[in-house]
Design a protein around this motif. Structure first.
Motif, short mmCIF file in Angstrom:
data_model
loop_
_atom_site.label_atom_id
_atom_site.label_comp_id
_atom_site.label_asym_id
_atom_site.label_seq_id
_atom_site.Cartn_x
_atom_site.Cartn_y
_atom_site.Cartn_z
N ALA A 146 4.97 -20.43 5.84
CA ALA A 146 5.19 -21.48 4.84
C ALA A 146 3.89 -22.11 4.35
CB ALA A 146 6.10 -22.56 5.42
N ILE A 147 3.01 -22.44 5.29
CA ILE A 147 1.82 -23.23 4.96
C ILE A 147 0.64 -22.36 4.53
CG2 ILE A 147 0.21 -24.99 5.78
CD1 ILE A 147 3.23 -25.85 5.64
N GLU A 148 0.33 -21.35 5.34
CA GLU A 148 -0.86 -20.54 5.07
C GLU A 148 -0.58 -19.45 4.03
OE1 GLU A 148 -2.88 -18.98 8.48
OE2 GLU A 148 -2.74 -20.86 9.58
N LYS A 149 0.47 -18.69 4.23
CA LYS A 149 0.71 -17.54 3.36
C LYS A 149 1.34 -17.92 2.03
CE LYS A 149 0.84 -14.02 6.95
NZ LYS A 149 1.53 -12.83 7.47
N ARG A 150 2.20 -18.95 2.03
CA ARG A 150 2.90 -19.31 0.79
C ARG A 150 2.34 -20.58 0.15
NH1 ARG A 150 8.13 -16.90 1.72
NH2 ARG A 150 8.86 -17.62 -0.30
N GLY A 151 1.51 -21.33 0.90
CA GLY A 151 0.82 -22.48 0.32
C GLY A 151 1.65 -23.73 0.11
N PHE A 152 2.80 -23.85 0.80
CA PHE A 152 3.62 -25.05 0.66
C PHE A 152 3.02 -26.20 1.47
CE2 PHE A 152 6.89 -21.58 0.19
CZ PHE A 152 7.03 -21.73 -1.19
N LYS A 153 3.15 -27.40 0.93
CA LYS A 153 2.65 -28.59 1.62
C LYS A 153 3.78 -29.54 2.03
CE LYS A 153 -1.85 -27.74 1.08
NZ LYS A 153 -1.69 -26.34 0.63
N LYS A 154 4.83 -29.57 1.22
CA LYS A 154 5.95 -30.48 1.50
C LYS A 154 7.10 -29.68 2.09
CE LYS A 154 4.79 -33.99 -1.91
NZ LYS A 154 5.28 -34.79 -3.06
N VAL A 155 7.37 -29.93 3.36
CA VAL A 155 8.28 -29.11 4.15
C VAL A 155 9.47 -29.94 4.62
CG1 VAL A 155 8.48 -27.87 6.34
CG2 VAL A 155 6.42 -27.60 4.94
N ALA A 156 10.67 -29.40 4.47
CA ALA A 156 11.85 -30.03 5.06
C ALA A 156 12.37 -29.14 6.17
CB ALA A 156 12.94 -30.23 4.01
N ILE A 157 12.86 -29.76 7.24
CA ILE A 157 13.47 -29.01 8.35
C ILE A 157 14.96 -29.32 8.38
CG2 ILE A 157 13.58 -28.73 10.86
CD1 ILE A 157 10.62 -29.53 10.98
N LEU A 158 15.78 -28.26 8.40
CA LEU A 158 17.21 -28.40 8.61
C LEU A 158 17.59 -27.61 9.86
CD1 LEU A 158 17.10 -29.46 5.64
CD2 LEU A 158 19.33 -28.38 5.30
N ALA A 159 18.12 -28.30 10.86
CA ALA A 159 18.45 -27.65 12.13
C ALA A 159 19.81 -28.12 12.62
CB ALA A 159 17.37 -27.96 13.18
N ASP A 160 20.50 -27.25 13.35
CA ASP A 160 21.80 -27.68 13.88
C ASP A 160 21.62 -28.55 15.12
OD1 ASP A 160 21.78 -26.08 16.28
OD2 ASP A 160 22.60 -24.36 15.19
N SER A 161 22.72 -29.15 15.58
CA SER A 161 22.65 -30.16 16.64
C SER A 161 22.79 -29.57 18.03
CB SER A 161 23.75 -31.20 16.42
OG SER A 161 25.04 -30.58 16.41
N THR A 162 22.83 -28.23 18.15
CA THR A 162 22.92 -27.59 19.46
C THR A 162 21.56 -27.64 20.17
OG1 THR A 162 22.28 -25.40 18.68
CG2 THR A 162 24.62 -25.97 18.54
N ASN A 163 21.55 -27.22 21.43
CA ASN A 163 20.27 -27.10 22.14
C ASN A 163 19.31 -26.19 21.39
OD1 ASN A 163 20.33 -28.73 24.46
ND2 ASN A 163 21.67 -27.30 25.52
N TYR A 164 19.87 -25.10 20.83
CA TYR A 164 19.04 -24.17 20.06
C TYR A 164 18.35 -24.87 18.90
CZ TYR A 164 17.84 -20.21 17.04
OH TYR A 164 17.18 -19.32 16.23
N GLY A 165 19.13 -25.58 18.10
CA GLY A 165 18.57 -26.27 16.95
C GLY A 165 17.60 -27.37 17.32
N GLU A 166 17.98 -28.17 18.31
CA GLU A 166 17.13 -29.30 18.70
C GLU A 166 15.79 -28.84 19.29
OE1 GLU A 166 17.74 -32.91 18.61
OE2 GLU A 166 18.97 -32.12 17.02
#
Length: 387
Positions: A146-166
């Protein structure tokens, strides 16, 4: 000669636990079928010291409590010598104690929560092994993309509420911090949620340029489809689960271009992989000639061969001796993901290092190499880094 508790049995019982129904089943069924394929090959070649492997399969439905109950049944009633599987991080963390206390080795051949193999680090011996890319490896790959190869600076994280997501979200935030990036939005949701509008609007209002994800197929598809409904299409880069069939199929064109780390892409770029793919397709006939979760199938397949090598070396089905053999394997195991050359040690129960996964991309309904340079070198076997 094989000694130990298998002497009284005609077969060597190995547990296979995972979600074979429900939202995680793309992973679970593919893993199970990879395990079945390896077992079939080993049994047809004469088994282990003349004894056939018998798989004791149980559907844990991705439920922690069910995972614990299955572990108790497999240990106490079925008298398995080892267990392979665990797809969901939460189920693994809930159920592994049963196997650890019984001194029965466990292969996490899909679950990726970083803590999984370190759960019993403070105990004299650790019976938990893994041949999947843990989140501590995947999160920096996602951030680099996201940051180095694609050059994005503003990042959102969407994760589920399971142990995996957290746990995955925590690894993502840590990897972003190492690049000096703070996410503009961090949103979570529950398994079976079908409307991500609220979370996506918060990401949109915060000016997010890219969505980083830690979840499984059905909910990931709701993110992709939710963006389409809002008329706000941003790239999705996330953990390896963006390769799940129930993401790709449910998201359709909205899932095109999603990128994720992969230890295996369904491409016959070596004879070993071609034979595996052809055999899998012939035996299990997945639709459109596409393995629902190629990573799960390949890692499941490899876990059986690693376990068989350890039992042969130990000359026993005793759990302590199998564990010791795994930590000191003296023969190479030619797998689908890699060639395993001393993959484990007393202090390292992870067979995958950060140089093994590549970045995959959803394209025309399947996962392909995201970068041509990786595709060009696809036949080069990526070996575990030695410490």
């Amino acid at each position: 000669m094989l000694v130990g508790n298998a002497m009284a049995e005609d077969t060597i019982k190995i547990g296979v636990t995972g979600p074979f129904t429900g939202g995680s089943s793309s992973m679970g069924v593919s893993m199970r079928d990879g395990v079945r394929l390896a077992t079939k090959e080993i049994n047809e070649a004469g088994g282990i010291f003349g004894r056939k492997i018998q798989l004791i399969e149980r559907d844990d439905e991705a439920q922690n409590a069910r995972g614990v109950a299955i572990a108790q049944e497999l240990v106490n009633n079925e008298k398995i010598v080892a267990d392979v599987g665990f797809i969901n991080t939460g189920v693994a963390l809930a159920a592994q104690r049963i196997y650890q206390d019984a001194k029965i080795p466990v292969f996490n051949n899909v679950a990726t929560g970083t803590i999984i193999t370190k759960q019993f680090d403070k105990e004299p011996n650790n019976y938990i092994f893994r041949n999947a890319a843990r989140d501590e490896i995947q999160a920096p790959m996602i951030v680099k993309e996201a940051i180095e190869k694609r050059g994005f600076k503003k990042v959102a994280i969407l994760a589920d509420s399971t142990n995996y997501g957290e746990l995955g979200k925590a690894d993502l935030i840590k990897a972003l911090a190492a690049k000096g990036i703070t996410p503009v939005a961090v949103e979570k949701f529950n398994i079976k949620d079908v409307d991500m509008t609220s979370q996506l609007l918060k990401a949109k209002e915060a000016g997010a340029e890219v969505i980083l994800t830690y979840a499984i197929g059905p909910e990931l598809a709701q993110i992709a489809n939710g963006m389409a409904k809002l008329g706000w299409k941003k790239p999705m880069i996330g953990s390896w689960t963006l390769s799940m069939a129930n993401f790709i199929d449910t998201a359709g064109k909205n899932g095109e271009g999603a990128r994720m780390p992969q230890t295996f892409i369904q491409e016959g770029n070596t004879q070993k992989r071609k034979t595996f793919i052809d055999s899998y397709l012939k035996n299990f006939k997945p639709k459109n000639g596409r393995i629902d979760s190629p990573v799960s199938a390949a890692q499941g397949y490899d876990s059986v061969y690693l376990l068989a090598a350890a039992i042969k070396q130990a000359g026993s089905t005793d759990g302590e001796k199998i564990r010791d053999a795994l930590e000191n394997l003296n023969t190479k195991v030619d797998g689908i993901v890699t060639v395993y050359d001393k993959p484990f040690s007393k202090t390292d129960h992870e067979s995958v290092t950060d140089n093994i996964p590549v970045m995959g991309e959803v394209k025309n309904g399947r996962v392909v190499y995201a970068y041509q340079e990786d595709a060009d070198k696809g036949a080069d076997i990526r070996l575990k880094k030695k410490k």
